[in-house]
Write an enzyme that holds these catalytic residues in place. Structure first.
Site, PDB file in Angstrom:
ATOM      1  N   SER A  40       0.848  -1.187   0.000  1.00  0.00           N
ATOM      2  CA  SER A  40       0.000   0.000   0.000  1.00  0.00           C
ATOM      3  C   SER A  40       0.880   1.232   0.000  1.00  0.00           C
ATOM      4  O   SER A  40       2.080   1.156   0.254  1.00  0.00           O
ATOM      5  CB  SER A  40      -0.900   0.002   1.230  1.00  0.00           C
ATOM      6  OG  SER A  40      -0.155   0.478   2.338  1.00  0.00           O
ATOM      7  N   LYS A  41       0.261   2.380  -0.269  1.00  0.00           N
ATOM      8  CA  LYS A  41       1.076   3.600  -0.321  1.00  0.00           C
ATOM      9  C   LYS A  41       1.682   3.930   1.040  1.00  0.00           C
ATOM     10  O   LYS A  41       2.719   4.556   1.123  1.00  0.00           O
ATOM     11  CB  LYS A  41       0.301   4.764  -0.918  1.00  0.00           C
ATOM     12  CG  LYS A  41      -1.025   5.055  -0.275  1.00  0.00           C
ATOM     13  CD  LYS A  41      -1.747   6.130  -1.080  1.00  0.00           C
ATOM     14  CE  LYS A  41      -3.099   6.441  -0.479  1.00  0.00           C
ATOM     15  NZ  LYS A  41      -3.817   7.447  -1.270  1.00  0.00           N
ATOM     16  N   ARG A  42       1.017   3.463   2.077  1.00  0.00           N
ATOM     17  CA  ARG A  42       1.561   3.696   3.430  1.00  0.00           C
ATOM     18  C   ARG A  42       2.845   2.906   3.683  1.00  0.00           C
ATOM     19  O   ARG A  42       3.618   3.227   4.565  1.00  0.00           O
ATOM     20  CB  ARG A  42       0.555   3.292   4.511  1.00  0.00           C
ATOM     21  CG  ARG A  42      -0.802   3.897   4.344  1.00  0.00           C
ATOM     22  CD  ARG A  42      -0.962   5.181   5.147  1.00  0.00           C
ATOM     23  NE  ARG A  42      -2.094   5.914   4.631  1.00  0.00           N
ATOM     24  CZ  ARG A  42      -2.006   6.959   3.808  1.00  0.00           C
ATOM     25  NH1 ARG A  42      -0.825   7.426   3.440  1.00  0.00           N
ATOM     26  NH2 ARG A  42      -3.068   7.575   3.369  1.00  0.00           N
TER      27      ARG A  42
END
Ligand code: GLU
Length: 500
Positions: A258-260
């Site tokens: 994920s972008k996190r």
């Protein structure tokens, strides 16, 4: 039939690195088959539209060298390629599908539907519920016409008939089956006249004569609806072949990247940096982290695809030649950042000095280093075996651009003893007067000097290195001296001695 593929991102934010992989696989397939690679911008969901995202997508594709043959910003005969510029086209097809009996008008208001959802936890608009709702399957034909002509808001929904197995022949996954009874009656045209993703996607794939749809696994469930749409329009003979790419997984643990994860694992997950509204929505890109685009391409190519064998480094031409959809895996591909770094190291090492210098130039300039092109090329040439990122040239290798800041005291303590300081002072005086100041001549003269003093190379050379670079890890010492030049070399030899 000539292969035509498309990369069809929605401009809802920065393009995730997984999107770049999708673009890459489409590109490789098109190039290999002598086909056409199209960029289509799917921006019909105005609520999710993010300004700047389209430019970002185009810039990212250019950076990695995946230049579309047709598409937004690239020309072509099947445009416009931005869906918001094609609004009227979809409306005609939506009404057509109603006329063909595969879709219907529905007048339920958002409030009514919301009430229904509140009342029934798992409410879906489908073959079980639609007869009790406010739509053209229930209302008299004349009433429907009247309501439309008086301007009542309506949507168009796909009429999914129950009791069918929809079989998708996926080129990666094989046969994938969906039961039509489990599908909802998707909205195709919204009340504002905009198509949904499903309608626009299918109509455009048809009109743009797309032969192969290569996209992320998350779109697989939509494909069942898409097959029904192709059938409804009578386009089943030209329906594209589908390939759904495996997920990209986190570096460790379960779940998709994920972008996190970028912040969490200290690595980029976007091609280019993105400045969002908030800190949380701002990300560093592979480009800004100091990656070469060709290293990113090589890394992404192997994230889910491998032709077999041990080869890992593939030039663009080799990728195009060996790419095949059959060698794409079904199961998730783990995002291995260490691997990405090792590719970058290898690509930097193999790159010619002049090109590297032009990439390092802005990074050096930002640090205030002003050197000639020739100097910079030589400096990157000396350092390139020792770096992972482009920034390392001026960070790890700062001493090629400014005086040494810290010395390797541990080595100095071992070696700066006895006669050495006075020998070193004598060597410094000699260096100032050596006839020739280039690497081979210096090496010869210094080694001769060491012999005359009846010392070993290990007594002096490490100290020379430390004087010039501060560290034992720098490039070859005489090469470094040549690059720095006589004056700077002597200054640095003196600097090491002063205060010691
Ligand atoms: N607009 C979709 C996306 O954002 C396209 C999926 C597809 O390729 O059909 O990925």
């Amino acid at each position: 039939m000539a292969v035509r593929v498309r990369f069809a991102p929605s401009p809802t934010g920065a393009l995730h690195i997984g999107g770049v992989r999708t673009a890459l696989y489409n590109y490789l397939f098109a190039r290999q088959q002598g086909g056409t690679f199209i960029l289509r911008i799917e921006d019909t969901d105005q609520g999710r539209y993010v300004p700047g995202a389209e430019d970002y997508i185009i810039e990212a594709l250019k950076w990695v060298g995946l230049v579309p043959d047709e598409g937004v910003g690239f020309g072509g005969n099947d445009g416009p390629y931005r869906q918001s510029d094609r609004k009227e086209i979809y409306q005609k097809y939506a009404h057509d599908l109603v006329a063909r009996g595969h879709a219907y008008y529905a007048f339920d208001t958002p409030i009514e539907l919301e009430e229904r959802r509140q009342a029934e936890e798992h409410f879906t608009y489908n073959h079980l519920t639609r007869d009790g709702l406010n739509n053209g399957l229930v209302l008299e034909h004349a009433v429907v016409q009247q309501r439309i002509s008086q301007g009542d808001p309506f949507v168009v929904r796909l009429k999914v008939m129950p009791g069918r197995s929809i079989i998708i022949q996926d080129l990666i996954r094989g046969e994938v089956v969906f039961e039509s009874s489990e599908l909802d009656d998707k909205v195709l045209l919204k009340a504002d006249g905009m198509p949904t993703y499903h309608l626009a996607n299918i109509v455009d794939d048809h009109l743009m004569r797309i032969t192969h749809v290569i996209r992320g696994e998350e779109w697989l469930p939509s494909t069942a609806h898409h097959v029904l749409l192709y059938e409804g329009f009578g386009w089943q003979d030209t329906m594209p072949k589908f390939s759904h790419l495996p997920l990209i997984m986190k570096p460790v643990g379960n779940g998709k990247l994920s972008k996190r994860d970028g912040a969490k694992f200290g690595m980029p997950v976007f091609p280019l940096s993105w400045k969002g509204e908030t800190e949380d929505d701002s990300f560093e890109g592979f480009r800004e982290a100091g990656f070469l685009p060709e290293a990113v391409v090589n890394f992404l190519a192997l994230l889910g695809w491998h032709p077999g064998g041990d080869q890992e480094i593939f030039s663009r031409e080799e990728l195009i030649k060996s790419f095949s959809i059959e060698h794409i895996g079904k199961s998730g591909a783990r995002f291995d950042y260490e691997k990405a770094k090792s590719f970058n190291q290898k690509y930097i090492h193999a790159k010619d000095n002049v090109s590297l210098a032009s990439m390092v130039r802005p990074i050096a300039a930002a640090k205030g280093y002003q050197v000639s092109d020739e100097y910079l090329s030589k400096a990157v040439g000396l350092m390139k075996e020792r770096v992972t990122f482009l920034q390392d040239f001026v960070e790890t290798g700062y001493y090629l651009f400014e005086p040494v800041k810290t010395y390797d005291e541990e080595t100095l303590q071992k070696r700066w003893n006895g006669d050495i300081p006075s020998v070193f002072a004598e060597l410094t005086r000699k260096v100032a007067t050596f006839e020739h100041f280039n690497a081979p001549a210096l090496e010869e003269s210094v080694k001769l000097f060491i012999q005359e003093k009846q010392l070993k190379p290990g007594d002096i050379l490490p100290l020379l290195r430390i004087a010039l670079a501060g560290t034992m890890k720098g490039p070859a010492v005489f090469e470094m001296a040549e690059l720095l030049g006589r004056e700077e070399t002597v200054t640095r030899l003196k600097a090491l001695q002063s205060g010691r």
